[in-house]
Enzyme design. Structure first.
Site, PDB file in Angstrom:
ATOM      1  N   CYS A  43       0.813  -1.228   0.000  1.00  9.23           N
ATOM      2  CA  CYS A  43       0.000   0.000   0.000  1.00  9.23           C
ATOM      3  C   CYS A  43       0.842   1.271   0.000  1.00  9.23           C
ATOM      4  O   CYS A  43       0.315   2.368  -0.192  1.00  9.23           O
ATOM      5  CB  CYS A  43      -0.972   0.001   1.171  1.00  9.23           C
ATOM      6  SG  CYS A  43      -2.027  -1.452   1.192  1.00  9.23           S
ATOM      7  N   HIS A  84      -3.153   7.084   2.375  1.00  5.95           N
ATOM      8  CA  HIS A  84      -3.637   5.800   1.862  1.00  5.95           C
ATOM      9  C   HIS A  84      -5.059   5.576   2.379  1.00  5.95           C
ATOM     10  O   HIS A  84      -5.344   5.775   3.552  1.00  5.95           O
ATOM     11  CB  HIS A  84      -2.699   4.689   2.343  1.00  5.95           C
ATOM     12  CG  HIS A  84      -3.217   3.321   2.064  1.00  5.95           C
ATOM     13  ND1 HIS A  84      -3.727   2.959   0.837  1.00  5.95           N
ATOM     14  CD2 HIS A  84      -3.319   2.223   2.863  1.00  5.95           C
ATOM     15  CE1 HIS A  84      -4.117   1.700   0.895  1.00  5.95           C
ATOM     16  NE2 HIS A  84      -3.881   1.241   2.104  1.00  5.95           N
ATOM     17  N   ASN A 136     -10.207  -0.170   0.104  1.00  4.71           N
ATOM     18  CA  ASN A 136      -8.742  -0.085   0.101  1.00  4.71           C
ATOM     19  C   ASN A 136      -8.233  -0.726  -1.197  1.00  4.71           C
ATOM     20  O   ASN A 136      -8.335  -1.936  -1.370  1.00  4.71           O
ATOM     21  CB  ASN A 136      -8.216  -0.827   1.345  1.00  4.71           C
ATOM     22  CG  ASN A 136      -6.707  -0.825   1.447  1.00  4.71           C
ATOM     23  OD1 ASN A 136      -6.006  -0.503   0.491  1.00  4.71           O
ATOM     24  ND2 ASN A 136      -6.211  -1.208   2.610  1.00  4.71           N
TER      25      ASN A 136
HETATM   26  O1  UT7 Z   1      -3.769  -1.442   3.561  1.00  4.93           O
HETATM   27  C1  UT7 Z   1      -2.896  -1.500   4.661  1.00  4.93           C
HETATM   28  C2  UT7 Z   1      -3.431  -0.784   5.770  1.00  4.93           C
HETATM   29  N1  UT7 Z   1      -4.489  -1.542   6.397  1.00  4.93           N
HETATM   30  C3  UT7 Z   1      -5.137  -0.990   7.384  1.00  4.93           C
HETATM   31  O2  UT7 Z   1      -4.886   0.143   7.681  1.00  4.93           O
HETATM   32  C4  UT7 Z   1      -6.149  -1.798   8.179  1.00  4.93           C
HETATM   33  C5  UT7 Z   1      -5.992  -1.457   9.626  1.00  4.93           C
HETATM   34  N2  UT7 Z   1      -6.966  -2.091  10.474  1.00  4.93           N
HETATM   35  C6  UT7 Z   1      -8.268  -1.764  10.485  1.00  4.93           C
HETATM   36  O3  UT7 Z   1      -8.695  -0.952   9.690  1.00  4.93           O
HETATM   37  C7  UT7 Z   1      -9.165  -2.351  11.528  1.00  4.93           C
HETATM   38  O4  UT7 Z   1      -8.386  -3.016  12.502  1.00  4.93           O
HETATM   39  C8  UT7 Z   1     -10.234  -3.323  10.966  1.00  4.93           C
HETATM   40  C9  UT7 Z   1     -11.243  -2.554  10.146  1.00  4.93           C
HETATM   41  C10 UT7 Z   1      -9.562  -4.381  10.099  1.00  4.93           C
HETATM   42  C11 UT7 Z   1     -10.982  -4.015  12.112  1.00  4.93           C
HETATM   43  O5  UT7 Z   1     -11.583  -3.041  12.954  1.00  4.93           O
HETATM   44  P1  UT7 Z   1     -11.476  -3.184  14.540  1.00  4.93           P
HETATM   45  O6  UT7 Z   1     -12.219  -2.061  15.097  1.00  4.93           O
HETATM   46  O7  UT7 Z   1     -10.012  -3.319  14.870  1.00  4.93           O
HETATM   47  O8  UT7 Z   1     -12.263  -4.528  14.808  1.00  4.93           O
HETATM   48  P2  UT7 Z   1     -11.773  -5.842  15.531  1.00  4.93           P
HETATM   49  O9  UT7 Z   1     -10.782  -6.563  14.687  1.00  4.93           O
HETATM   50  O10 UT7 Z   1     -11.402  -5.495  16.936  1.00  4.93           O
HETATM   51  O11 UT7 Z   1     -13.099  -6.704  15.571  1.00  4.93           O
HETATM   52  C12 UT7 Z   1     -14.206  -6.297  16.405  1.00  4.93           C
HETATM   53  C13 UT7 Z   1     -15.309  -7.309  16.264  1.00  4.93           C
HETATM   54  C14 UT7 Z   1     -14.844  -8.753  16.446  1.00  4.93           C
HETATM   55  O12 UT7 Z   1     -15.872  -9.453  17.114  1.00  4.93           O
HETATM   56  P3  UT7 Z   1     -15.746  -9.761  18.691  1.00  4.93           P
HETATM   57  O13 UT7 Z   1     -14.493 -10.568  18.834  1.00  4.93           O
HETATM   58  O14 UT7 Z   1     -15.663  -8.414  19.346  1.00  4.93           O
HETATM   59  O15 UT7 Z   1     -17.013 -10.503  18.979  1.00  4.93           O
HETATM   60  C15 UT7 Z   1     -14.759  -9.270  15.025  1.00  4.93           C
HETATM   61  O16 UT7 Z   1     -14.957 -10.667  14.944  1.00  4.93           O
HETATM   62  O17 UT7 Z   1     -15.870  -7.236  14.948  1.00  4.93           O
HETATM   63  C16 UT7 Z   1     -15.905  -8.540  14.370  1.00  4.93           C
HETATM   64  N3  UT7 Z   1     -15.758  -8.421  12.934  1.00  4.93           N
HETATM   65  C17 UT7 Z   1     -16.795  -8.273  12.092  1.00  4.93           C
HETATM   66  N4  UT7 Z   1     -18.115  -8.230  12.288  1.00  4.93           N
HETATM   67  C18 UT7 Z   1     -18.906  -8.047  11.208  1.00  4.93           C
HETATM   68  C19 UT7 Z   1     -14.597  -8.382  12.223  1.00  4.93           C
HETATM   69  N5  UT7 Z   1     -14.884  -8.227  10.903  1.00  4.93           N
HETATM   70  C20 UT7 Z   1     -16.221  -8.159  10.804  1.00  4.93           C
HETATM   71  C21 UT7 Z   1     -17.100  -7.986   9.720  1.00  4.93           C
HETATM   72  N6  UT7 Z   1     -18.423  -7.923   9.965  1.00  4.93           N
HETATM   73  N7  UT7 Z   1     -16.661  -7.831   8.443  1.00  4.93           N
END
Ligand code: UT7
EC number: 2.3.1.180
Length: 325
Positions: free
Chosen positions: A119, A252, A282
């Site tokens: 990226c 990005h 993205n």
């Molecule tokens: O391109 C390179 C750069 N990439 C990035 O910058 C990505 C950086 N990371 C992020 O943008 C975020 O960490 C994410 C968008 C990937 C995830 O967001 P988050 O706020 O960190 O969520 P999380 O991983 O803490 O997940 C929270 C909850 C989890 O459930 P529990 O364990 O709290 O019950 C996940 O299982 O959300 C759940 N979850 C979803 N639920 C519905 C994860 N993905 C999904 C989904 N739909 N697609």
């Protein structure tokens, strides 16, 4: 005597198939994978992304973006003397997508190569092109970010497959007597390779490992927030400028929360932040030139404006380019 490089035209291209969060949620539900428009919008700011048809490659998307950029710059393809494509989803193992793009542009002879910095690829490619122009090696470069990330998504992994899309963006970068690119700052730290990777390879005619995107989202999030601020400040310092000199921030386009957090840390108002992640998702190396071209064509970004472009992604890689358009 020309000692600078300057962007003289921008272009972009999105494959026609637009997939909304609801469309994707329906497709995933059929596989037993649960997600929702509400979760995706709240956590990322993404509302839709574009997916390329199965027979469309990164160089196909790049070709359309380049045609638009060349037209905007008033240049013909045969005037280009350097082609750099930033991509992590190349058409083939080799030759480079840049060489394939060169042929599709109907030209031959000039150097053409790919840059692989995920990226951060576009800011890497722009920095390399700037250096080659400033040393007199090239005078008119096509610098492209092009991706078909849909090919490497694991549609059984809801934590990643909702985040990415396909597309391409390009700029024409030319030798100039007045400064366009003012400063840049590039970094990598390979010890974080495992938090964002596609851990597969071709060997003996077979695929070893898992050629699907894997990401520890929270680890990437934390690193991204830190390095985007550091890199912006380092780049401004190199150019003897401050945040107050910036007209636009084009980070990005991965997650609106990371982008708004970076703008806040740099004390830039939300109005100065260019946002396309809502409609593009993205698109990895394509996200910055796509966002730049959209903002230019919307009339938001004007000639003479001062822009900070910032990339961050797998490697771990990160970097920024400060420029006057
Ligand atoms: O391109 C390179 C750069 N990439 C990035 O910058 C990505 C950086 N990371 C992020 O943008 C975020 O960490 C994410 C968008 C990937 C995830 O967001 P988050 O706020 O960190 O969520 P999380 O991983 O803490 O997940 C929270 C909850 C989890 O459930 P529990 O364990 O709290 O019950 C996940 O299982 O959300 C759940 N979850 C979803 N639920 C519905 C994860 N993905 C999904 C989904 N739909 N697609």
């Amino acid at each position: 005597m020309t000692s600078f490089s300057r962007i003289t035209g921008t272009g972009s291209y999105l494959p026609p198939r637009r997939v909304t969060n609801d469309d994707l949620a329906r497709e995933l539900a059929a596989r037993g994978v649960e997600t929702s428009d509400q979760w995706i919008v709240e956590r990322t700011g993404i509302r839709a992304r574009h997916f390329a048809a199965p027979d469309v490659t990164s160089s196909d998307l790049a070709l359309e973006a380049c045609r638009h950029a060349l037209e905007a710059a008033g240049r013909r393809a045969d005037e280009v003397d350097l082609i750099i494509v930033a991509t992590s989803t190349p058409d083939m193992v080799f030759p480079s997508s840049a060489a394939i793009l060169q042929r599709k542009l109907g030209v031959a002879g000039c150097p053409a190569f790919d840059v692989q910095a995920v990226c951060s690829g576009f800011v890497y490619a722009l920095t390399v092109a700037d250096a080659l122009i400033r040393t007199g090696t090239a005078r008119c470069a096509l610098v492209v970010g092009a991706e078909v990330f849909s090919r490497i998504l694991d549609f059984n992994d809801r934590t990643t497959c909702v985040l990415f899309g396909d597309g391409a963006g390009a700029v024409v970068l030319e030798a100039s007597e007045t400064p366009g690119i003012l400063a840049s700052d590039l970094h990598a730290d390979g010890k974080h390779a495992g938090i964002l990777c596609v851990p597969g390879q071709v060997s003996g005619g077979a695929i070893l490992g898992t050629p699907l995107l894997h990401m520890d989202g929270q680890a990437v999030f934390k690193l991204a927030v830190r390095v985007l601020e550091e890199s912006a400040r380092a780049t401004l310092a190199k150019a003897g400028k401050t945040e107050a000199d910036l007209d636009w921030l084009i980070p990005h386009q991965a997650n609106i929360r990371i982008m708004e957090g970076t703008a806040r840390k740099l004390k830039m108002s939300r109005e100065k932040l260019i946002v396309t992640v809502d409609e593009h998702g993205n698109t990895s190396a394509a996200s910055i030139p796509l966002a730049l071209d959209f903002a230019v064509r919307q009339g938001k970004i004007q000639k003479g404006d001062t822009l900070m472009l910032e990339g961050v992604g797998g490697g771990f890689t990160w970097g920024a380019v400060l420029l006057n358009l």
